[in-house]
Design a protein around this motif. Structure first.
Motif, PDB file in Angstrom:
ATOM      1  N   TRP A  23      38.406 -24.551 -33.002  1.00 23.66           N
ATOM      2  CA  TRP A  23      37.544 -23.952 -31.976  1.00 23.66           C
ATOM      3  C   TRP A  23      38.094 -24.396 -30.627  1.00 23.66           C
ATOM      4  CZ3 TRP A  23      32.270 -26.219 -30.239  1.00 23.66           C
ATOM      5  CH2 TRP A  23      31.609 -25.321 -29.375  1.00 23.66           C
ATOM      6  N   PHE A  34      37.589 -19.026 -32.092  1.00 24.63           N
ATOM      7  CA  PHE A  34      37.464 -19.737 -33.364  1.00 24.63           C
ATOM      8  C   PHE A  34      38.426 -19.103 -34.358  1.00 24.63           C
ATOM      9  CE2 PHE A  34      35.597 -20.768 -37.505  1.00 24.63           C
ATOM     10  CZ  PHE A  34      35.460 -22.143 -37.363  1.00 24.63           C
ATOM     11  N   PHE A  62      28.950 -21.801 -32.856  1.00 24.06           N
ATOM     12  CA  PHE A  62      29.774 -20.680 -32.399  1.00 24.06           C
ATOM     13  C   PHE A  62      29.187 -19.367 -32.903  1.00 24.06           C
ATOM     14  CE2 PHE A  62      33.069 -17.480 -33.097  1.00 24.06           C
ATOM     15  CZ  PHE A  62      33.719 -17.459 -31.874  1.00 24.06           C
ATOM     16  N   ASP A  83      34.158 -15.461 -28.659  1.00 21.20           N
ATOM     17  CA  ASP A  83      32.764 -15.347 -28.242  1.00 21.20           C
ATOM     18  C   ASP A  83      32.625 -14.224 -27.219  1.00 21.20           C
ATOM     19  OD1 ASP A  83      33.505 -16.407 -25.733  1.00 21.20           O
ATOM     20  OD2 ASP A  83      32.931 -18.451 -26.274  1.00 21.20           O
TER      21      ASP A  83
END
Length: 318
Positions: A23, A34, A62, A83
């Motif tokens: 990550w 990730f 996450f 993300d």
């Protein structure tokens, strides 16, 4: 242990995670990433756009989306998920007036359907701004930079489990300390060959008078020691030129020192922008203060969990 939940819109499942998982987070301009390896299962195919939720010992840390898959005939597939900040790499043109940096973030989030969490009030009002063919990241970071120059307050934009979040650096202190026995190794360096400036020249074009106004701030002692290292900044109309020059000199008038910590004990609460206490005896100084995490890579190898950190503090940059 680490667990990955995949949501394809119609069902949820936990793939078999193999080997290492990482990550990676940076303080500005880069989405959280990730990466993990799974066993290919035709009954539970993973596709681009699937939602990815990740847990460590039951703690969710996450939330993102599959952007890339790589596989071979050995039935293993490498997945890269980002993300929500990944969508700030989109480009657009914006013209706005009388908005704060947090107001700019809300405006962009609404236009692009992004989820917003808690945004700190940055207070400083940007009179007007025209951004043409810029990434959404650049538009937001420019607003945050203008805020920092005028208020000397730094903010970090990040994704907090699926929500755009803006927090003042001052409110991001953690008690996850770095000691010699919690870090396997470190690298450090000192230089005046990078982002070091002891003289700042700010230029503002005065449309009313037709003249260019110049404001200078300098540090004579460091000029004598290092020679003139000048930073030039073209400011917008209406900006306080001398205050801007003074602020930039305060920011850049120091040696460029870098510190990277390797294989520290992992903690999912550590993200880029956090302030953590560091206690290390270096060759020419002893560190016993908070430093900001500029970049962090969390790595899981089975039950082993470590993190690599790029840190910055007073006289230190990443």
């Amino acid at each position: 242990m680490i667990e990955v939940l995949i949501d394809d819109g119609s069902r949820q499942f936990y793939p078999v995670v193999l080997g290492n998982a990482t990550w990676s987070l940076e303080r500005q301009g880069v989405p959280g990433k990730f990466e993990f390896l799974v066993l290919v299962d035709s009954n539970y195919p993973i596709q681009e756009g699937n939602r990815v939720c990740v847990f460590w010992n039951g703690t969710a840390f996450f939330y993102g989306f599959v952007f890339e898959r790589k596989w071979s005939k050995d039935k293993e597939m490498k997945i890269t998920a980002y993300d929500q900040l990944r969508y700030l790499k989109n480009k657009d043109t914006y013209v706005y007036k009388n908005k704060t940096a947090d107001g700019v973030i809300r405006m962009i989030a609404e236009d692009f359907g992004l989820s917003v969490g808690e945004l700190a009030s940055t207070e400083f009002v940007i009179a007007s701004r025209s951004e043409s063919d810029k990434t959404l990241f650049d538009i937001i970071l420019t607003a945050l930079d203008l805020t920092m120059v005028s208020t000397r307050k730094m903010y970090v934009l990040y994704d907090s489990y699926g929500k755009l979040t803006l927090t003042s650096i001052a409110d991001m202190k953690l008690n996850v300390a770095i000691f010699p026995d919690t870090a396997e190794d470190y690298d450090c360096s000192s230089s005046i060959d990078g982002d070091t400036y002891n003289q700042v020249k700010v230029s503002i074009d005065n449309e009313d008078s037709g003249k260019r106004e110049i404001y200078i701030a300098k540090h004579s002692e460091n000029i004598n020691a290092w020679g003139v290292l000048q930073y030039y900044y073209q400011a917008d109309k209406g900006v306080n030129g001398q205050a801007t020059a003074d602020s930039l000199l305060l920011q850049y008038n120091r040696k460029t020192k870098k510190l990277s910590v390797k294989n520290a004990l992992g903690d999912v609460g550590v993200r880029a922008g956090c302030l953590i206490p560091v206690f290390l005896d270096l060759e020419d100084e002893s560190l016993k203060n908070y430093m900001m995490v500029e970049k962090v890579t969390h790595t899981w190898e089975g039950e082993k969990y470590t993190m690599n950190l790029d840190l910055r503090g007073r006289d230190w940059i990443a």
